[in-house]
Scaffold this motif. Structure first.
Motif, PDB file in Angstrom:
ATOM      1  N   LEU A 186       0.827  -1.210   0.000  1.00  0.00           N
ATOM      2  CA  LEU A 186       0.000   0.000   0.000  1.00  0.00           C
ATOM      3  C   LEU A 186       0.865   1.265   0.000  1.00  0.00           C
ATOM      4  CD1 LEU A 186      -2.755  -1.197   2.482  1.00  0.00           C
ATOM      5  CD2 LEU A 186      -3.085  -0.676   0.052  1.00  0.00           C
ATOM      6  N   ALA A 187       1.919   1.281   0.830  1.00  0.00           N
ATOM      7  CA  ALA A 187       2.784   2.471   0.902  1.00  0.00           C
ATOM      8  C   ALA A 187       3.467   2.729  -0.434  1.00  0.00           C
ATOM      9  CB  ALA A 187       3.810   2.309   2.019  1.00  0.00           C
ATOM     10  N   LYS A 188       3.882   1.676  -1.119  1.00  0.00           N
ATOM     11  CA  LYS A 188       4.535   1.840  -2.422  1.00  0.00           C
ATOM     12  C   LYS A 188       3.560   2.319  -3.495  1.00  0.00           C
ATOM     13  CE  LYS A 188       8.394  -1.257  -1.611  1.00  0.00           C
ATOM     14  NZ  LYS A 188       9.109  -2.477  -2.017  1.00  0.00           N
ATOM     15  N   HIS A 189       2.258   2.192  -3.223  1.00  0.00           N
ATOM     16  CA  HIS A 189       1.234   2.710  -4.130  1.00  0.00           C
ATOM     17  C   HIS A 189       0.690   4.055  -3.653  1.00  0.00           C
ATOM     18  CE1 HIS A 189       1.252  -1.318  -5.934  1.00  0.00           C
ATOM     19  NE2 HIS A 189       0.757  -0.705  -6.994  1.00  0.00           N
ATOM     20  N   GLY A 190       1.400   4.696  -2.716  1.00  0.00           N
ATOM     21  CA  GLY A 190       1.059   6.058  -2.328  1.00  0.00           C
ATOM     22  C   GLY A 190       0.154   6.229  -1.125  1.00  0.00           C
ATOM     23  N   TYR A 191      -0.159   5.145  -0.406  1.00  0.00           N
ATOM     24  CA  TYR A 191      -1.030   5.236   0.762  1.00  0.00           C
ATOM     25  C   TYR A 191      -0.219   5.377   2.049  1.00  0.00           C
ATOM     26  CZ  TYR A 191      -4.920   3.549  -2.091  1.00  0.00           C
ATOM     27  OH  TYR A 191      -5.884   3.408  -3.053  1.00  0.00           O
ATOM     28  N   VAL A 192      -0.692   6.232   2.948  1.00  0.00           N
ATOM     29  CA  VAL A 192      -0.223   6.205   4.328  1.00  0.00           C
ATOM     30  C   VAL A 192      -0.961   5.043   4.979  1.00  0.00           C
ATOM     31  CG1 VAL A 192      -0.218   7.421   6.537  1.00  0.00           C
ATOM     32  CG2 VAL A 192       0.201   8.691   4.425  1.00  0.00           C
ATOM     33  N   VAL A 193      -0.244   4.213   5.728  1.00  0.00           N
ATOM     34  CA  VAL A 193      -0.846   3.018   6.333  1.00  0.00           C
ATOM     35  C   VAL A 193      -0.568   3.023   7.832  1.00  0.00           C
ATOM     36  CG1 VAL A 193      -0.992   0.499   6.277  1.00  0.00           C
ATOM     37  CG2 VAL A 193      -0.371   1.762   4.197  1.00  0.00           C
ATOM     38  N   LEU A 194      -1.603   2.847   8.624  1.00  0.00           N
ATOM     39  CA  LEU A 194      -1.448   2.815  10.074  1.00  0.00           C
ATOM     40  C   LEU A 194      -2.098   1.556  10.626  1.00  0.00           C
ATOM     41  CD1 LEU A 194      -1.696   5.725  12.536  1.00  0.00           C
ATOM     42  CD2 LEU A 194      -2.936   3.635  13.057  1.00  0.00           C
ATOM     43  N   GLY A 195      -1.420   0.909  11.576  1.00  0.00           N
ATOM     44  CA  GLY A 195      -1.970  -0.267  12.234  1.00  0.00           C
ATOM     45  C   GLY A 195      -1.470  -0.365  13.660  1.00  0.00           C
ATOM     46  N   ILE A 196      -2.307  -0.896  14.533  1.00  0.00           N
ATOM     47  CA  ILE A 196      -1.963  -1.047  15.951  1.00  0.00           C
ATOM     48  C   ILE A 196      -2.114  -2.506  16.371  1.00  0.00           C
ATOM     49  CG2 ILE A 196      -2.635   1.320  16.546  1.00  0.00           C
ATOM     50  CD1 ILE A 196      -5.286   0.107  17.694  1.00  0.00           C
ATOM     51  N   ASP A 197      -1.555  -2.819  17.543  1.00  0.00           N
ATOM     52  CA  ASP A 197      -1.840  -4.104  18.174  1.00  0.00           C
ATOM     53  C   ASP A 197      -3.154  -3.970  18.924  1.00  0.00           C
ATOM     54  OD1 ASP A 197       0.343  -5.687  17.427  1.00  0.00           O
ATOM     55  OD2 ASP A 197       1.575  -4.990  19.100  1.00  0.00           O
ATOM     56  N   SER A 198      -4.063  -4.884  18.644  1.00  0.00           N
ATOM     57  CA  SER A 198      -5.328  -4.905  19.365  1.00  0.00           C
ATOM     58  C   SER A 198      -5.125  -5.558  20.727  1.00  0.00           C
ATOM     59  CB  SER A 198      -6.357  -5.693  18.544  1.00  0.00           C
ATOM     60  OG  SER A 198      -7.628  -5.559  19.110  1.00  0.00           O
ATOM     61  N   TYR A 199      -6.104  -5.390  21.603  1.00  0.00           N
ATOM     62  CA  TYR A 199      -6.056  -6.050  22.905  1.00  0.00           C
ATOM     63  C   TYR A 199      -5.645  -7.518  22.741  1.00  0.00           C
ATOM     64  CZ  TYR A 199      -8.487  -2.308  25.480  1.00  0.00           C
ATOM     65  OH  TYR A 199      -8.826  -1.128  26.089  1.00  0.00           O
ATOM     66  N   PHE A 200      -4.865  -8.044  23.657  1.00  0.00           N
ATOM     67  CA  PHE A 200      -4.404  -9.429  23.793  1.00  0.00           C
ATOM     68  C   PHE A 200      -3.611  -9.944  22.589  1.00  0.00           C
ATOM     69  CE2 PHE A 200      -8.824 -10.056  22.293  1.00  0.00           C
ATOM     70  CZ  PHE A 200      -8.674 -10.993  21.278  1.00  0.00           C
ATOM     71  N   ASN A 201      -3.058  -9.052  21.792  1.00  0.00           N
ATOM     72  CA  ASN A 201      -2.273  -9.445  20.626  1.00  0.00           C
ATOM     73  C   ASN A 201      -0.954  -8.676  20.581  1.00  0.00           C
ATOM     74  OD1 ASN A 201      -3.959 -11.251  18.628  1.00  0.00           O
ATOM     75  ND2 ASN A 201      -5.376  -9.757  19.499  1.00  0.00           N
ATOM     76  N   GLY A 202       0.039  -9.251  19.889  1.00  0.00           N
ATOM     77  CA  GLY A 202       1.311  -8.577  19.672  1.00  0.00           C
ATOM     78  C   GLY A 202       1.975  -8.162  20.968  1.00  0.00           C
ATOM     79  N   GLU A 203       2.435  -6.922  21.019  1.00  0.00           N
ATOM     80  CA  GLU A 203       3.117  -6.420  22.210  1.00  0.00           C
ATOM     81  C   GLU A 203       2.174  -6.235  23.401  1.00  0.00           C
ATOM     82  OE1 GLU A 203       6.323  -3.361  21.674  1.00  0.00           O
ATOM     83  OE2 GLU A 203       5.437  -3.251  19.659  1.00  0.00           O
TER      84      GLU A 203
END
Length: 197
Positions: free
Chosen positions: A97-114
């Motif tokens: 998406l970023a290489k196609h010109g989009y700003v992309v944002l994502g977070i860790d949801s509750y009980f996932n990732g960090e």
């Protein structure tokens, strides 16, 4: 429009008694990593109810003006690392998406990732200890008159608050995308928040 408002009221009522979101969002940038054609900033925000929420934002290097943006959401038992290619899976969408010109944002949801091990029982809730962080958060939120699902969507709205505050973003062109449980959050978020186009 009247029908949309009626449906939105029903959906929002089903989420429980959600606390107000911090305004403006309290965001700290932790690192900036250059990539091929874009950069990734790692950040965290305080969600106003005792949790730090880690995330990434990818920003294209070449922008003729403000860029369209995508709020990306990982699936159940996944993480922002999967969406941003730090743990490559089929959910890795940020680079494309970023290489196609989009700003992309994502977070860790509750009980996932960090956020694993940050629930009511702390470190007892990591996978190797046998406690179920998802269930403890589900119960805690019911006791407080809210729902875990509503609180997950509330965090996505705080992420969206941050996304629209960024000077690189065209706020009239924001989409939501997700994988598995993330896709379900994406269409719920689109139902409750008009910023998702």
């Amino acid at each position: 429009n009247e029908q949309r408002n009626r449906v939105r009221r029903i959906v929002v009522d089903a989420l429980g008694d959600l606390p107000p979101r911090p305004s403006p969002p309290r965001v700290r940038t932790l690192s900036i990593e250059p990539k091929d054609g874009y950069k990734v900033e790692k950040f965290t925000f305080d969600n106003g109810v005792g949790y730090e929420v880690p995330g990434y934002i990818a920003i294209p290097a070449q922008r003729p003006g403000k860029s369209p943006a995508i709020l990306t959401m990982h699936g159940h038992s996944s993480s922002k690392e999967n969406m941003f290619g730090y743990q490559p899976t089929s959910q890795d969408v940020a680079a494309l998406l970023a290489k196609h010109g989009y700003v992309v944002l994502g977070i860790d949801s509750y009980f996932n990732g960090e956020r694993k091990g940050t629930g009511p029982a702390g470190n007892l809730e990591t996978q190797d200890r046998g406690s179920d962080q998802e269930m403890s958060l589900f119960k805690l939120n019911l006791w407080l008159g809210r729902t875990l699902w509503g609180m997950m969507l509330r965090d996505e709205q705080i992420a969206l608050d941050y996304l629209v505050s960024r000077p690189e973003v065209d706020t009239s062109r924001i989409g939501a995308q997700g994988m598995s449980m993330g896709s379900t959050r994406a269409w719920w978020l689109g139902a409750i928040d008009d910023r998702i186009k």
